[in-house]
Design an enzyme around this catalytic site. Structure first.
Site, short mmCIF file in Angstrom:
data_model
loop_
_atom_site.label_atom_id
_atom_site.label_comp_id
_atom_site.label_asym_id
_atom_site.label_seq_id
_atom_site.Cartn_x
_atom_site.Cartn_y
_atom_site.Cartn_z
N ASP A 173 0.82 -1.21 0.00
CA ASP A 173 0.00 0.00 0.00
C ASP A 173 0.86 1.26 0.00
O ASP A 173 0.65 2.19 -0.78
CB ASP A 173 -0.91 0.04 1.23
CG ASP A 173 -2.12 -0.87 1.10
OD1 ASP A 173 -2.60 -1.05 -0.03
OD2 ASP A 173 -2.59 -1.38 2.12
N THR A 174 1.80 1.29 0.92
CA THR A 174 2.64 2.48 1.08
C THR A 174 3.47 2.74 -0.17
O THR A 174 3.57 3.88 -0.64
CB THR A 174 3.55 2.33 2.30
OG1 THR A 174 2.75 2.10 3.46
CG2 THR A 174 4.40 3.56 2.51
#
Length: 399
Positions: A173-174
């Site tokens: 995600d990051t």
């Protein structure tokens, strides 16, 4: 941190961003823009009074406060034609739209790139998905842990013989959020030259494969399938965690010169001519024996003792901390990684600050994470709607 009293004009203050994202990857991308001054309008579904009360705890929780700071909130029902009309009106004066719907959803709603760029050809439209905007997996829901498994991230994480392990942070995600932000900035730069907007696309799948970097290259270039190495580095030996008298230390000894320094610092010069340890290849074959001897040595003194001794010798090392200890570290405090914030509802809290600065600017906090629809009236009034029109929209559950 003095909320709302910025010390200088931040680089992205001229730009307005419409944030249609949810969960983590999209909000991570938008946070990069918000922290550097962009006017971010977070657009979310209208909620009823009961769910608003229920969500209050979530909105005031650590993750939400950290992820959604520096944004304004507008509630807007994009399943209604009037909601879509308002979004398109806002898009006319926006610079960037960021979304992480599944590819088919935004097309069905009529808010895809083609629809919004038709009303604003200068618009930068950024899409983040699990698997990409097309292809056999395009409509699959994608979550961080699923992507960690599919990319092989889990196969190189964890202790050999103890099963596969997910990374302890939402790394897919990051990473996707960071790459999306980079793509948006690139597109804004190109628009200065061409005057045209464009569609930026990234996915959790390709972003995580990219950040796995040298592990992927081992397969692509050398045909080698990487395996778990635990806390040891797969190719640089010795690298890893070792017990001390009062904790744990991590070292990284890269190359012949550093190995020689380590042997001399630990008063183990005989290792320099020991056939088991003489070369990096030999140390790899006898890694367990070397690690056992290093553990015995390091356990005889404190972590502080070893860090001072090894650093004086020019060797890379550090304490193995928990999160509290990391933020108590004097260098972390010096760098200002923690943003101290006086939150109007929670009180004194800390947020994770931006990890880079320029010679002219540091990112800063202008507002805490918003409650749902906190700025709806303010935003719609600035878009030209009247108080009466806003009331009608609220009664029709459009906002």
């Amino acid at each position: 941190m003095d909320i709302g009293n910025t010390s200088s004009k931040l680089p992205l203050q001229p730009f307005r961003v419409l944030d249609l994202t949810r969960v983590r990857a999209g909000p991570t991308a938008v946070r990069q823009l918000a922290d550097w001054g962009a006017d971010v309008v977070k657009i979310e579904e209208p909620i009823d009074e009961g769910s608003e009360t229920e969500m209050g705890g979530v909105r005031l929780g650590p993750d939400y406060q950290n992820l959604h700071r520096n944004k304004r909130s507008l509630t807007l029902n994009l399943k209604s034609p009037e909601g879509v009309r308002i979004l398109k009106e806002l898009a006319k004066s926006a610079d960037v739209v960021v979304e992480n719907y599944r590819p088919d959803v935004k097309t069905r709603l009529g808010i895809n790139f083609e629809a919004l760029s038709a009303v604003n050809p200068r618009l930068i439209y950024a899409s983040i998905s699990g698997f990409g905007q097309d292809g056999p997996y395009a409509r699959r829901p994608g979550y961080d842990q699923i992507i960690q498994g599919m990319t092989g991230m889990m196969s190189v994480t964890g202790i050999p013989g103890h099963g596969l392990v997910r990374a302890g942070v939402a790394i897919a995600d990051t990473t996707a959020g960071m790459y999306a932000a980079m793509g948006i900035l690139m597109a804004l730069l190109e628009r200065e030259r061409t005057g045209k907007g464009q569609w930026i696309q990234t996915s959790l799948l390709e972003s995580l494969l990219s950040v796995m970097d040298f592990q992927c290259a081992r397969w692509l270039v050398a045909g080698e399938v990487p395996k778990q190495a635990g806390n040891d580095h797969p190719t640089i030996i010795p690298t890893g965690n070792f017990n001390t008298r009062d904790g744990m230390i991590c070292i990284c000894v890269s190359g012949r010169v550093m190995w020689s320094r380590l042997c001399k610092t630990l008063r183990r010069e005989e290792w320099l001519t020991d056939s088991r340890f003489e070369t990096n290849k030999a140390r790899s074959l006898h890694r367990d024996e070397l690690n056992a001897e290093l553990n015995e040595i390091f356990s005889g003194q404190t972590t502080k003792h070893w860090i001072a001794l090894l650093n004086d010798a020019g060797l890379a090392c550090g304490a193995v901390n928990n999160i509290q200890q990391a933020f108590e570290d004097e260098q972390v405090q010096h760098l200002g990684v923690r943003w101290a914030v006086d939150h109007p509802q929670i009180g004194e809290i800390g947020l994770v600050g931006q990890p880079y600065r320029t010679s002219l600017h540091r990112a800063e906090l202008s507002r805490v994470a918003p409650m749902p629809g906190e700025h709806t009236t303010e935003i719609l009034l600035s878009a030209g709607l009247t108080q009466a029109q806003i009331l009608e929209l609220k009664e029709a559950n459009v906002i």
